[in-house]
Design an enzyme around this catalytic site. Structure first.
Site, mmCIF file in Angstrom:
data_model
loop_
_atom_site.group_PDB
_atom_site.id
_atom_site.type_symbol
_atom_site.label_atom_id
_atom_site.label_comp_id
_atom_site.label_asym_id
_atom_site.label_seq_id
_atom_site.Cartn_x
_atom_site.Cartn_y
_atom_site.Cartn_z
ATOM 1 N N ASP B 6 50.434 -64.479 33.077
ATOM 2 C CA ASP B 6 51.154 -63.672 32.388
ATOM 3 C C ASP B 6 50.781 -62.416 32.667
ATOM 4 O O ASP B 6 49.453 -62.093 33.305
ATOM 5 C CB ASP B 6 50.833 -63.906 30.914
ATOM 6 N N SER B 7 51.401 -61.333 32.303
ATOM 7 C CA SER B 7 51.103 -59.922 32.310
ATOM 8 C C SER B 7 50.046 -59.269 31.446
ATOM 9 O O SER B 7 49.466 -58.613 31.827
ATOM 10 C CB SER B 7 52.323 -59.072 32.125
ATOM 11 N N CYS B 69 55.348 -65.801 31.485
ATOM 12 C CA CYS B 69 55.845 -64.438 31.196
ATOM 13 C C CYS B 69 57.302 -64.207 31.337
ATOM 14 O O CYS B 69 57.796 -64.689 32.331
ATOM 15 C CB CYS B 69 55.052 -63.382 32.206
ATOM 16 N N GLU B 146 50.502 -56.748 18.810
ATOM 17 C CA GLU B 146 49.076 -56.130 19.385
ATOM 18 C C GLU B 146 48.433 -55.285 18.401
ATOM 19 O O GLU B 146 47.061 -55.119 18.379
ATOM 20 C CB GLU B 146 49.388 -55.540 20.715
ATOM 21 N N CYS B 184 60.075 -64.016 24.301
ATOM 22 C CA CYS B 184 58.985 -63.449 24.694
ATOM 23 C C CYS B 184 57.761 -64.030 24.365
ATOM 24 O O CYS B 184 57.656 -64.664 22.982
ATOM 25 C CB CYS B 184 59.117 -61.947 23.857
ATOM 26 N N HIS B 186 54.958 -63.070 23.118
ATOM 27 C CA HIS B 186 54.261 -62.547 21.808
ATOM 28 C C HIS B 186 54.862 -62.868 20.585
ATOM 29 O O HIS B 186 54.284 -63.046 19.360
ATOM 30 C CB HIS B 186 54.413 -60.899 21.871
#
Lengths: 264, 264
Positions: B6-7, B69, B146, B184, B186
């Site tokens: 993943d990034s 990702c 985040e 996504c 996240h």
């Protein structure tokens, strides 16, 4: 020719202030958009990226470099100065100097990215000028500006939360701040929103304007400034996105942007 | 050994789903944190970065690669497959397949980053399975996660705005979606928040779980899975930040993280 460097678009608020104060000067701007944001990266990574961009701008003919990126100014100014042989000015020290010049309590709040806050670059620069600073990381403000929600209830709520946390933190430290430093080049787009939220006696210090004044003082004014924008723009990622988003930061059309590969 | 790329940290929600479904397998995880986020970058840049990481994971012994990702899966899966000689599975197609399996109207909403939406990878994958998708970019959700504001009034308001815009957009296109794909990695951290905001009849499809089920189907179950976490972690930037933030995504402690330079 003055070189202006940022990790992305935010430095265009510094270029905007430079163009307002130095309409006769020529500029070259590099936005390292392929590797943004710097605000969440480590010092070593930021220093490496910023030195690449600084060397590129000097190769393009820049005789003076403005590091229009608070994170790079805070974390990598020495490494950038080591990488090139022209004068280099960051945004942190001029912002701190303006806070020192205008604060009567000699106490201020600095709003910035996480990396800038963790570096304590503003607190250190302020301290050398006899000013105590409470630094507050505001990581959501950059994405909110990039979403174009500069005048949006959510952004107002987020800014209010960050400001309240900053005021409460400053009070816990026994500070009575009367100046608030916008320590990120995205924040000038939220200036009017901040102005509504802070106490009337508190002064907003915009690092972008502070650094532009400092640069302008180094160069004689041109008698007859050209009407057209004297700037070449480079970006390390999508030039279309740079033009579209960048025009909001610069406040005027960007005629063309060239793609450049700085590695990585 | 299964390689997971993943990034940044988001792919840890995929690893979490993989660990739940394949407790006996060994994993190696690479987070390209020095160059994140990919979501705002161009296809060429993302392909170059993702291919670097894929080759690194194969060098570490990975015999199967999961591109955890969404942005890299959407924009660079062919380039990653060209770069390595092991099987490569992205998150987009399994997510689309699960939406197709569960949607009765054969119409769904996909929430994702700007780059994933602009690629139309989900709409194309859904279309091949007879499902019409309305794709909605939600650029503020990653920074909100985040910031750890997963259960915060601001995040609820932002999610509500994005969902309302998605519903209105789907309706304008004549769609009656009964499934919503979290496109996504996240977004699984916001799953309970989404569950409160969507109509009761609407089903949430989590691409992280979809891809884990698909990988698990490729490998026989281990009779006696080990109790300890069988995963080596690599990050291209601050390993401390990776460990602290990553544990929230993985839902368990991360014992150690190794720094790796993939260039750039």
């Amino acid at each position: 020719m003055i070189g202006v460097f940022d990790s992305g678009f935010g430095g265009l608020t510094v270029l905007r202030a430079l163009l307002a104060q130095m309409p006769g000067a020529s500029f070259v701007y590099a936005g390292d958009t392929a590797r943004l944001p710097y605000g969440s990266k480590s010092r070593a990574t930021i220093a490496r990226y910023a030195a690449d961009s600084a060397r590129f701008l000097v190769d393009q003919g820049a005789e003076f470099l403005v590091i229009a990126c608070n994170t790079a100014s805070a974390l990598a100014l020495d490494e950038i100065r080591d990488a090139v042989s022209v004068p280099v000015l960051g945004v942190v020290e001029p912002g701190a100097a303006e806070a020192a010049a205008h604060s009567e309590t000699h106490e201020c709040i600095v709003l910035a990215t996480s990396a800038t806050v963790e570096s304590h670059a503003y607190a250190n620069a302020c301290s050398q000028l006899g000013v105590r600073a409470f630094e507050k990381a505001c990581p959501l403000l950059v994405p909110l500006v990039e979403e174009s929600w500069t005048d949006h209830p959510v952004t107002r709520q987020v800014a209010k939360i960050y400001l309240e946390e900053a005021m409460a933190g400053a009070e816990r430290d026994g500070l009575h701040p009367d100046a608030i430093v916008l320590g990120c080049t995205h924040y000038p787009l939220l200036r009017s929103l901040f102005a509504e939220l802070i106490p009337p006696a508190m002064r907003i210090v915009d690092s972008a304007e502070s650094v532009a004044s400092r640069v302008a003082a180094n160069f004689p004014a041109t008698a007859t400034p050209p009407a057209a924008l004297q700037c070449t723009f480079f970006a390390t990622d999508s030039v279309d996105k740079f033009r579209v988003l960048g025009e909001r930061f610069l406040g005027r059309p960007i005629p063309s942007v060239q793609l450049v590969d700085l590695g990585g």
